[in-house]
Design a protein around this motif. Structure first.
Motif, PDB file in Angstrom:
ATOM      1  N   ALA A  72      59.910  20.899 121.121  1.00 35.83           N
ATOM      2  CA  ALA A  72      60.334  20.125 119.951  1.00 35.83           C
ATOM      3  C   ALA A  72      59.133  19.498 119.243  1.00 35.83           C
ATOM      4  CB  ALA A  72      61.323  19.041 120.371  1.00 35.83           C
ATOM      5  N   ALA A  89      69.964  20.138 121.961  1.00 38.50           N
ATOM      6  CA  ALA A  89      68.978  20.241 120.871  1.00 38.50           C
ATOM      7  C   ALA A  89      69.632  19.972 119.524  1.00 38.50           C
ATOM      8  CB  ALA A  89      68.334  21.630 120.888  1.00 38.50           C
ATOM      9  N   ARG A  92      70.413  16.167 119.261  1.00 44.06           N
ATOM     10  CA  ARG A  92      69.228  15.323 119.117  1.00 44.06           C
ATOM     11  C   ARG A  92      68.381  15.690 117.902  1.00 44.06           C
ATOM     12  NH1 ARG A  92      67.940  15.374 125.678  1.00 44.06           N
ATOM     13  NH2 ARG A  92      69.909  14.346 126.232  1.00 44.06           N
ATOM     14  N   THR A  94      66.371  18.212 117.268  1.00 41.03           N
ATOM     15  CA  THR A  94      64.989  18.544 117.611  1.00 41.03           C
ATOM     16  C   THR A  94      64.404  19.657 116.750  1.00 41.03           C
ATOM     17  OG1 THR A  94      65.613  20.204 119.268  1.00 41.03           O
ATOM     18  CG2 THR A  94      65.453  17.908 120.013  1.00 41.03           C
TER      19      THR A  94
END
Length: 354
Positions: A72, A89, A92, A94
């Motif tokens: 990330a 992912a 969040r 990322t």
């Protein structure tokens, strides 16, 4: 002195020329989330010159979440790991995306039960499984199949190698293990048994126990040509390994510092799969999971089922309390690279060697 300097300058210029040529190669940083044969194909590509114009720097993390953080942050460009992180992912933000499925677990991942343990005696026990990783997912799916509520046990966050000692000492009632750790426990803990494994048909049909190829989204956007080249090189390496399996397994052994026998206990020796190990998707199979190529993938999966698989994983992470909502799985997928390779005419279909 001038006569002596002439050859020295010539040698220096030659060295500079070589160094400049080497520097002209674009460095690609590749992460392996743990030391594992299925993640070593890009290392084979590097060693066998299958990624011309690129210098592949392979880094073994032995820390799946740490590797995701590095991806990330752009510290690595490509990452091979289990596909269970994709919903996280997305959650969040990322910018990490799954670009292809690499290989499903074909029975290498097990729920190992301590002596005397079964579904009826599991309540209140300590269970070893790595959080937010395939081990917790497998344990949860198995518990569902045995009608054991997920909150009936105490979860201990342990990778497979970390769970061996507590299993042998009697501190755990069950643990997520894979080879060679399964054999080490079974040989040293009389009465231990396997409760279930990812080679069972119903588990394979879920598609959720699979390794994937992740890429940093900025890497794709800013270096799309390199992303395409490296994805192709990875599948070229699968084809090379199929044709040169013994040599490929030896190279993996040298790179991972595993005995060749342990390599073969995971990836086999027929250039395609090991029942009780893993199954290597060829390009065509992986492209069908992405929906980039007509035809059905193996194991009862539907064409384009990559997003369905990710949603199923997302559902489990919500139940485990790791996430609070189910997101659009397409936000964590970029199958356009596979589609571009299909459009360019790239194909690969391999069968097990006899």
């Amino acid at each position: 002195m001038m006569k002596m300097m002439g050859p020295a300058l010539a040698a220096g210029a030659a060295a500079l020329s070589i160094a400049t040529g080497a520097a002209a190669k674009e460095q690609i940083n590749v992460g392996l989330c743990v030391s594992w044969p299925g993640y070593a194909m890009l290392e084979l590509a590097q060693q066998k010159g299958l990624a011309e114009g690129y210098e592949i720097n392979s880094v073994i993390f032995d820390d799946p979440l740490g590797g995701q953080a590095a991806l990330a942050a752009g510290q690595i460009d490509i990452y091979e790991c289990t596909g269970d992180y994709t919903p996280l992912a997305i959650d969040r933000g990322t910018g990490v995306v799954t670009v292809a499925f690499a290989n499903p677990s074909y029975g290498v991942d097990h729920v190992i039960l301590a002596p005397g343990m079964d579904a009826s005696t599991m309540k209140g026990s300590r269970i070893g499984a790595p959080q937010a990783y395939i081990g917790q997912l497998l344990m949860g799916v198995w518990m569902d199949s045995e009608n054991i509520p997920l909150d009936d046990v105490t979860w201990v966050n342990l990778l497979a190698d970390e769970a061996v000692g507590p299993m042998l000492s009697g501190d755990l009632a069950a643990a997520y293990l894979y080879e060679p750790w399964i054999t080490r426990v079974m040989e040293n803990l009389p009465g231990a048994s396997s409760g279930g494994n990812t080679g069972e048909d119903w588990m394979l049909e879920t598609g959720i126990f699979t390794d994937v190829i992740y890429m940093n989204g900025d890497f794709i956007n800013n270096h799309r040509g390199a992303a395409l080249d490296l994805l192709k090189a990875r599948f070229d390496a699968v084809g090379w390994w199929h044709d040169n399996t013994a040599e490929g397994n030896q190279l993996m052994s040298d790179f991972l510092q595993w005995p060749v026998a342990d390599i073969e206990s995971v990836i086999g020796s027929n250039g395609k799969f090991l029942k009780g190990g893993i199954y290597m998707y060829d390009f065509d199979e992986s492209a069908r999971v992405c929906g980039a190529l007509e035809g059905d993938p193996p194991f009862g999966l539907e064409n384009g089922s990559i997003t369905t698989v990710i949603k199923t994983i997302n559902d489990y992470w919500v139940r485990f309390g790791l996430m609070t909502e189910v997101h659009d799985p397409a936000a964590g997928v970029d199958c356009t690279l596979m589609a571009d390779l299909v459009d360019q005419g790239y194909r690969q279909a391999i069968e097990a060697n006899e």
